[in-house]
Motif scaffolding. Sequence first.
Motif, PDB file in Angstrom:
ATOM      1  N   THR A  12       0.709  -1.068   0.040  1.00  0.00           N
ATOM      2  CA  THR A  12      -0.118  -0.012   0.033  1.00  0.00           C
ATOM      3  C   THR A  12       0.622   1.279  -0.011  1.00  0.00           C
ATOM      4  O   THR A  12       1.772   1.407   0.958  1.00  0.00           O
ATOM      5  CB  THR A  12      -0.967  -0.173   1.427  1.00  0.00           C
ATOM      6  N   THR A  13       0.546   2.052  -0.975  1.00  0.00           N
ATOM      7  CA  THR A  13       1.202   3.421  -1.155  1.00  0.00           C
ATOM      8  C   THR A  13       0.291   4.485  -1.009  1.00  0.00           C
ATOM      9  O   THR A  13      -0.542   4.443  -1.542  1.00  0.00           O
ATOM     10  CB  THR A  13       2.309   3.624  -2.366  1.00  0.00           C
ATOM     11  N   SER A  14       0.834   5.646  -0.377  1.00  0.00           N
ATOM     12  CA  SER A  14       0.000   6.881  -0.339  1.00  0.00           C
ATOM     13  C   SER A  14       0.979   8.119  -0.386  1.00  0.00           C
ATOM     14  O   SER A  14       2.106   8.030   0.470  1.00  0.00           O
ATOM     15  CB  SER A  14      -0.896   7.169   0.763  1.00  0.00           C
ATOM     16  N   VAL A  15       0.577   9.115  -0.935  1.00  0.00           N
ATOM     17  CA  VAL A  15       1.491  10.211  -1.117  1.00  0.00           C
ATOM     18  C   VAL A  15       0.810  11.558  -0.247  1.00  0.00           C
ATOM     19  O   VAL A  15      -0.385  11.866  -0.285  1.00  0.00           O
ATOM     20  CB  VAL A  15       1.694  10.917  -2.620  1.00  0.00           C
ATOM     21  N   ASP A  16       1.614  12.241   0.715  1.00  0.00           N
ATOM     22  CA  ASP A  16       1.370  13.368   1.420  1.00  0.00           C
ATOM     23  C   ASP A  16       2.304  14.295   1.243  1.00  0.00           C
ATOM     24  O   ASP A  16       3.526  14.191   1.858  1.00  0.00           O
ATOM     25  CB  ASP A  16       1.040  12.770   2.736  1.00  0.00           C
ATOM     26  N   GLY A  17       2.340  15.436   0.266  1.00  0.00           N
ATOM     27  CA  GLY A  17       3.329  16.326  -0.007  1.00  0.00           C
ATOM     28  C   GLY A  17       4.686  15.876  -0.663  1.00  0.00           C
ATOM     29  O   GLY A  17       4.188  14.900  -1.748  1.00  0.00           O
ATOM     30  N   SER A  18       5.602  15.888  -0.133  1.00  0.00           N
ATOM     31  CA  SER A  18       6.876  15.197  -0.527  1.00  0.00           C
ATOM     32  C   SER A  18       7.130  13.978  -0.009  1.00  0.00           C
ATOM     33  O   SER A  18       8.257  13.341  -0.308  1.00  0.00           O
ATOM     34  CB  SER A  18       7.987  16.365  -0.623  1.00  0.00           C
ATOM     35  N   ALA A  19       6.253  13.393   0.720  1.00  0.00           N
ATOM     36  CA  ALA A  19       6.461  12.246   1.572  1.00  0.00           C
ATOM     37  C   ALA A  19       5.780  10.971   0.767  1.00  0.00           C
ATOM     38  O   ALA A  19       4.590  11.456   0.279  1.00  0.00           O
ATOM     39  CB  ALA A  19       6.258  12.165   2.788  1.00  0.00           C
ATOM     40  N   ILE A  20       6.183   9.999   0.945  1.00  0.00           N
ATOM     41  CA  ILE A  20       5.536   8.867   0.356  1.00  0.00           C
ATOM     42  C   ILE A  20       5.367   7.628   1.451  1.00  0.00           C
ATOM     43  O   ILE A  20       6.412   7.327   2.246  1.00  0.00           O
ATOM     44  CB  ILE A  20       6.071   8.187  -0.935  1.00  0.00           C
ATOM     45  N   TYR A  21       4.215   6.996   1.951  1.00  0.00           N
ATOM     46  CA  TYR A  21       4.057   6.255   3.061  1.00  0.00           C
ATOM     47  C   TYR A  21       3.842   4.814   2.187  1.00  0.00           C
ATOM     48  O   TYR A  21       2.922   4.520   1.469  1.00  0.00           O
ATOM     49  CB  TYR A  21       2.661   6.575   3.612  1.00  0.00           C
ATOM     50  N   VAL A  22       4.529   3.759   2.803  1.00  0.00           N
ATOM     51  CA  VAL A  22       4.537   2.564   1.932  1.00  0.00           C
ATOM     52  C   VAL A  22       4.201   1.579   3.142  1.00  0.00           C
ATOM     53  O   VAL A  22       4.950   1.613   4.217  1.00  0.00           O
ATOM     54  CB  VAL A  22       5.899   2.075   1.469  1.00  0.00           C
ATOM     55  N   ALA A  23       3.474   0.438   3.204  1.00  0.00           N
ATOM     56  CA  ALA A  23       3.228  -0.520   4.109  1.00  0.00           C
ATOM     57  C   ALA A  23       2.926  -1.841   3.307  1.00  0.00           C
ATOM     58  O   ALA A  23       2.236  -1.845   2.416  1.00  0.00           O
ATOM     59  CB  ALA A  23       1.771  -0.208   4.794  1.00  0.00           C
ATOM     60  N   THR A  24       3.547  -2.961   3.709  1.00  0.00           N
ATOM     61  CA  THR A  24       3.184  -4.322   3.272  1.00  0.00           C
ATOM     62  C   THR A  24       3.117  -5.158   4.493  1.00  0.00           C
ATOM     63  O   THR A  24       3.693  -5.214   5.549  1.00  0.00           O
ATOM     64  CB  THR A  24       4.627  -4.426   2.457  1.00  0.00           C
ATOM     65  N   ALA A  25       2.532  -6.311   4.140  1.00  0.00           N
ATOM     66  CA  ALA A  25       2.267  -7.414   5.264  1.00  0.00           C
ATOM     67  C   ALA A  25       3.162  -8.672   4.781  1.00  0.00           C
ATOM     68  O   ALA A  25       2.966  -9.673   5.457  1.00  0.00           O
ATOM     69  CB  ALA A  25       0.925  -7.616   5.162  1.00  0.00           C
ATOM     70  N   ASN A  26       3.829  -8.801   3.847  1.00  0.00           N
ATOM     71  CA  ASN A  26       4.735 -10.105   3.556  1.00  0.00           C
ATOM     72  C   ASN A  26       6.084  -9.465   3.284  1.00  0.00           C
ATOM     73  O   ASN A  26       6.390  -8.296   2.938  1.00  0.00           O
ATOM     74  CB  ASN A  26       4.036 -10.764   2.312  1.00  0.00           C
ATOM     75  N   GLU A  27       7.099 -10.534   3.171  1.00  0.00           N
ATOM     76  CA  GLU A  27       8.358 -10.428   2.806  1.00  0.00           C
ATOM     77  C   GLU A  27       8.551 -10.264   1.328  1.00  0.00           C
ATOM     78  O   GLU A  27      10.056 -10.230   1.143  1.00  0.00           O
ATOM     79  CB  GLU A  27       9.027 -11.379   3.487  1.00  0.00           C
ATOM     80  N   ALA A  28       7.771 -10.163   0.501  1.00  0.00           N
ATOM     81  CA  ALA A  28       8.153 -10.076  -1.000  1.00  0.00           C
ATOM     82  C   ALA A  28       8.731  -8.560  -1.439  1.00  0.00           C
ATOM     83  O   ALA A  28       8.150  -7.423  -0.697  1.00  0.00           O
ATOM     84  CB  ALA A  28       6.951 -10.215  -2.017  1.00  0.00           C
ATOM     85  N   PRO A  29       9.536  -8.367  -2.100  1.00  0.00           N
ATOM     86  CA  PRO A  29      10.330  -6.939  -2.316  1.00  0.00           C
ATOM     87  C   PRO A  29       9.217  -6.047  -2.844  1.00  0.00           C
ATOM     88  O   PRO A  29       8.471  -6.765  -3.778  1.00  0.00           O
ATOM     89  CB  PRO A  29      11.498  -7.261  -3.286  1.00  0.00           C
ATOM     90  N   VAL A  30       9.468  -4.787  -2.456  1.00  0.00           N
ATOM     91  CA  VAL A  30       8.493  -3.969  -3.249  1.00  0.00           C
ATOM     92  C   VAL A  30       9.281  -2.857  -4.066  1.00  0.00           C
ATOM     93  O   VAL A  30      10.320  -2.305  -3.584  1.00  0.00           O
ATOM     94  CB  VAL A  30       7.912  -3.036  -1.816  1.00  0.00           C
ATOM     95  N   THR A  31       8.907  -2.862  -5.375  1.00  0.00           N
ATOM     96  CA  THR A  31       9.645  -2.017  -6.239  1.00  0.00           C
ATOM     97  C   THR A  31       8.835  -0.882  -6.727  1.00  0.00           C
ATOM     98  O   THR A  31       7.621  -0.929  -7.155  1.00  0.00           O
ATOM     99  CB  THR A  31       9.916  -2.924  -7.562  1.00  0.00           C
ATOM    100  N   LEU A  32       9.782   0.065  -6.653  1.00  0.00           N
ATOM    101  CA  LEU A  32       8.713   1.487  -7.054  1.00  0.00           C
ATOM    102  C   LEU A  32       9.489   2.277  -7.942  1.00  0.00           C
ATOM    103  O   LEU A  32      10.955   2.308  -7.901  1.00  0.00           O
ATOM    104  CB  LEU A  32       8.709   2.397  -5.712  1.00  0.00           C
ATOM    105  N   PHE A  33       8.752   3.239  -8.902  1.00  0.00           N
ATOM    106  CA  PHE A  33       9.335   4.197  -9.444  1.00  0.00           C
ATOM    107  C   PHE A  33       8.771   5.494  -8.848  1.00  0.00           C
ATOM    108  O   PHE A  33       7.834   5.744  -9.010  1.00  0.00           O
ATOM    109  CB  PHE A  33       9.363   4.011 -10.985  1.00  0.00           C
ATOM    110  N   VAL A  34       9.789   6.224  -8.647  1.00  0.00           N
ATOM    111  CA  VAL A  34       9.202   7.645  -8.093  1.00  0.00           C
ATOM    112  C   VAL A  34       9.656   8.938  -8.702  1.00  0.00           C
ATOM    113  O   VAL A  34      11.018   8.966  -9.195  1.00  0.00           O
ATOM    114  CB  VAL A  34       9.809   7.838  -6.454  1.00  0.00           C
ATOM    115  N   SER A  35       8.910   9.787  -9.253  1.00  0.00           N
ATOM    116  CA  SER A  35       9.196  10.928 -10.066  1.00  0.00           C
ATOM    117  C   SER A  35       8.233  11.999  -9.761  1.00  0.00           C
ATOM    118  O   SER A  35       7.542  11.694  -8.909  1.00  0.00           O
ATOM    119  CB  SER A  35       9.002  10.516 -11.559  1.00  0.00           C
TER     120      SER A  35
END
Length: 323
Positions: free
Chosen positions: A120-143
Amino acid sequence: MLHDRRPLSSAALPRPWVSLLALALSLAGGPLGAQDDVGIALPAVPNALLAGQERPHAGRFLRTAAPGAASATPSHLEVGPLRVNATAGVNLMVEIAIDHLNRILTPFPNPQVRTVSDATTSVDGSAIYVATANEAPVTLFVSDASDPNHALSLTLAPRRLPPREIQLVLTDPLPATPRAASAFASPGAASTAAASDYVEDLTEAMRALAKEALPSGYSLRQAKRNETVTCAQLGLSTARGQVLEGGELWLLTALARNTSDAPLDIEERACRASVEGETVAVAAWPRVSLAPGEQVELYVAVRPHTPEQRHPERPSLRTGGGR
């Protein structure tokens, strides 16, 4: 009949009577001559050992502390934010907490996230909040929403950790802000080059400033009294620096300082140059997150007004200029 009243010595008594007399005296609690050494020695405990100032020899004493002695063990554990350098186009691997909320501070004023992960990802201003419930890697592209051509690639590895705060610091200045994108599409733009070339030239000029070099095609001079950079942000003060004049752009440098008592993230969109022209790009170097009292450089790109765009000033009546 005369009786000899002299005391009897143990030598004068028969041996059985000597043994009985010694037993009677020991049962009565009386000393039998001097105190006998029974062969058990209790070593004395040094005061320094009781106070915890001396380390006992292995296997001899049990370490203890004197009453009221202060303990050196901390009462809590602090885990601070993680600051990492990031480069556009280079994948960065960082550990995050599983089953907790993680916070990623980006150098973009309006970040956007692209991912196919279940996190789960959410954006607040210039910050990004990330939450995950498993050990699978999370890949993101941020721009930044105004410049999707420059993106940061992140691989987040979930671990059994406390919640993490990660600050991303660009190794190169930001290419442009949303103001630059709107300026490129303006019908009054003086440049005849394509928008992509315009952005590339601006990026190269600011990269040269960050490397303390003079951009190609620019001349350097000290800023005048009215050539300053102002930021409409509480706790952030600026001081004028230099002016680099180019053919179609001016670059202004200034010092930005955090005058508050708390950490501060520079809102680059709140900064502008107080010269006749349009501010098209703002970048902070080497970081946008400032500790109390910390200062960084601000780079502001301005497209100055042409003589046709300048409006004549009306003399003020209070100064008598209208007479």
